[in-house]
Design a protein around this motif. Structure first.
Motif, mmCIF file in Angstrom:
data_model
loop_
_atom_site.group_PDB
_atom_site.id
_atom_site.type_symbol
_atom_site.label_atom_id
_atom_site.label_comp_id
_atom_site.label_asym_id
_atom_site.label_seq_id
_atom_site.Cartn_x
_atom_site.Cartn_y
_atom_site.Cartn_z
ATOM 1 N N ILE A 1 43.335 -19.386 -3.474
ATOM 2 C CA ILE A 1 42.259 -20.140 -2.827
ATOM 3 C C ILE A 1 42.126 -21.522 -3.466
ATOM 4 C CG2 ILE A 1 40.990 -18.130 -2.010
ATOM 5 C CD1 ILE A 1 39.207 -18.300 -4.449
ATOM 6 N N SER B 1 39.004 -22.721 -5.453
ATOM 7 C CA SER B 1 37.688 -22.698 -4.802
ATOM 8 C C SER B 1 36.918 -21.437 -5.201
ATOM 9 C CB SER B 1 37.854 -22.742 -3.282
ATOM 10 O OG SER B 1 38.564 -23.882 -2.872
ATOM 11 N N TYR C 1 35.098 -19.987 0.123
ATOM 12 C CA TYR C 1 36.376 -19.971 0.838
ATOM 13 C C TYR C 1 36.348 -18.940 1.965
ATOM 14 C CZ TYR C 1 41.435 -20.614 1.309
ATOM 15 O OH TYR C 1 42.695 -20.922 1.781
ATOM 16 N N TYR D 1 36.569 -19.645 5.965
ATOM 17 C CA TYR D 1 37.641 -19.045 6.761
ATOM 18 C C TYR D 1 37.060 -18.322 7.969
ATOM 19 C CZ TYR D 1 42.130 -16.952 7.851
ATOM 20 O OH TYR D 1 43.301 -16.607 8.486
ATOM 21 N N SER E 1 41.849 -12.351 -2.481
ATOM 22 C CA SER E 1 42.681 -13.407 -3.062
ATOM 23 C C SER E 1 43.410 -12.827 -4.268
ATOM 24 C CB SER E 1 41.828 -14.609 -3.481
ATOM 25 O OG SER E 1 42.631 -15.575 -4.143
#
Length: 280
Positions: A80, A83, A88, A92, A112
């Motif tokens: 990411i 971030s 994030y 998204y 992530s």
């Protein structure tokens, strides 16, 4: 002449349709309605699933969305780029067309792999269905599978729990701190309890049958086994052996219980959202 008139009418109708379609889409955008929810419910950019697993998960999530009109999705990524995972995941969700209805109702599991982060984001009415308590419960149930690398099982568990929470919310009383979710008993545990109950019943029946074979009934006092006139008591004493004392602390001010519902905020896109994150 009639043929020319029909051709003219057909051309006019096509021009009308071409003019109406952009206006309709514009109206939907201004009204806050997504023209169509994102159809791809599984985005595996981290390549954690096989093609077959991804298809099965896609079918499972799509079925839930269709039945409950609440978006449910799983997204994975390698990085990411430094971030915050909450920000994030929310961006998204907002930028890729997830959410149902004017308030973009739905829930997203975001993974992530770079820092091994997981995040569950709910938006719209999803914040009422998946409260702070509910998102924590779901996260607690899948984090062990994520840590072990059982990603498909974790994602399917997320789908199953999402459906359970949606089904309960449809009754008007969503799972929350004052109405907690209880994990269904496993088949093995149900079989063990059934076997234990059967054993208890068998022992009771056996004890009853054995008791019927005794020719002499049980006597609770020793006097029943002494020949009359053969025993003479000359002295008796009461001896204090021990005592048992139980103590229980009474709390002066019991700790208050936590509140329910969701702690919400507004995303950069203006949506109402709530988010829960952790590591695996």
């Amino acid at each position: 002449m009639e043929k020319e008139r029909n051709v003219c009418c057909g051309d006019a109708w096509k021009r009308i349709r071409r003019a109406i379609l952009p206006l309709t889409l514009l109206f939907l955008m201004l009204a806050g309605f997504p023209a169509a929810a994102q159809e791809k419910k599984v985005v595996d950019m981290a390549d954690l699933l096989t093609q077959k697993e991804e298809e099965r998960l896609q079918d499972r999530l799509s079925g839930i969305v269709e039945e409950y009109q609440c978006d449910v999705a799983v997204v994975t990524t390698e990085s990411i780029d430094g971030s915050f995972v909450e920000e994030y995941a929310e961006n998204y969700y907002d930028n890729h067309g997830y959410g149902i209805g004017s308030d973009w109702t739905g829930i997203l599991l975001f993974i992530s792999m770079e820092e091994r982060d997981w995040n569950i984001t709910a938006e719209g009415k999803g914040t009422e269905i998946f409260t702070d308590y509910g998102r924590r419960e779901i996260g607690d149930r899948i984090v062990g599978m994520l840590s072990d690398g059982d990603y498909f099982d974790a994602f399917m568990k997320f789908a199953d729990l999402s459906e359970e929470f949606l089904r309960q919310a449809a009754t008007g009383t969503p799972y929350d701190v004052d109405h907690t979710w209880k994990e269904p008993m496993s088949l093995g545990m149900r079989l063990a309890i059934s076997a234990g109950a059967a054993l208890v019943v068998t022992l009771i029946v056996f004890a009853v049958l054995v008791s019927q074979l005794k020719s002499v009934g049980y006597q609770s006092g020793a006097r029943e086994y002494v020949r009359r006139g053969s025993f003479h008591l000359t002295r008796s004493n009461d001896l204090f052996l021990y005592r048992t004392v139980s103590r229980r602390k009474i709390e002066d001010n019991p700790p208050p219980s936590g509140g329910g519902g969701s702690s919400t905020h507004t995303t950069s896109s203006g949506h109402t959202a709530s988010s829960t994150s952790g590591k695996f």
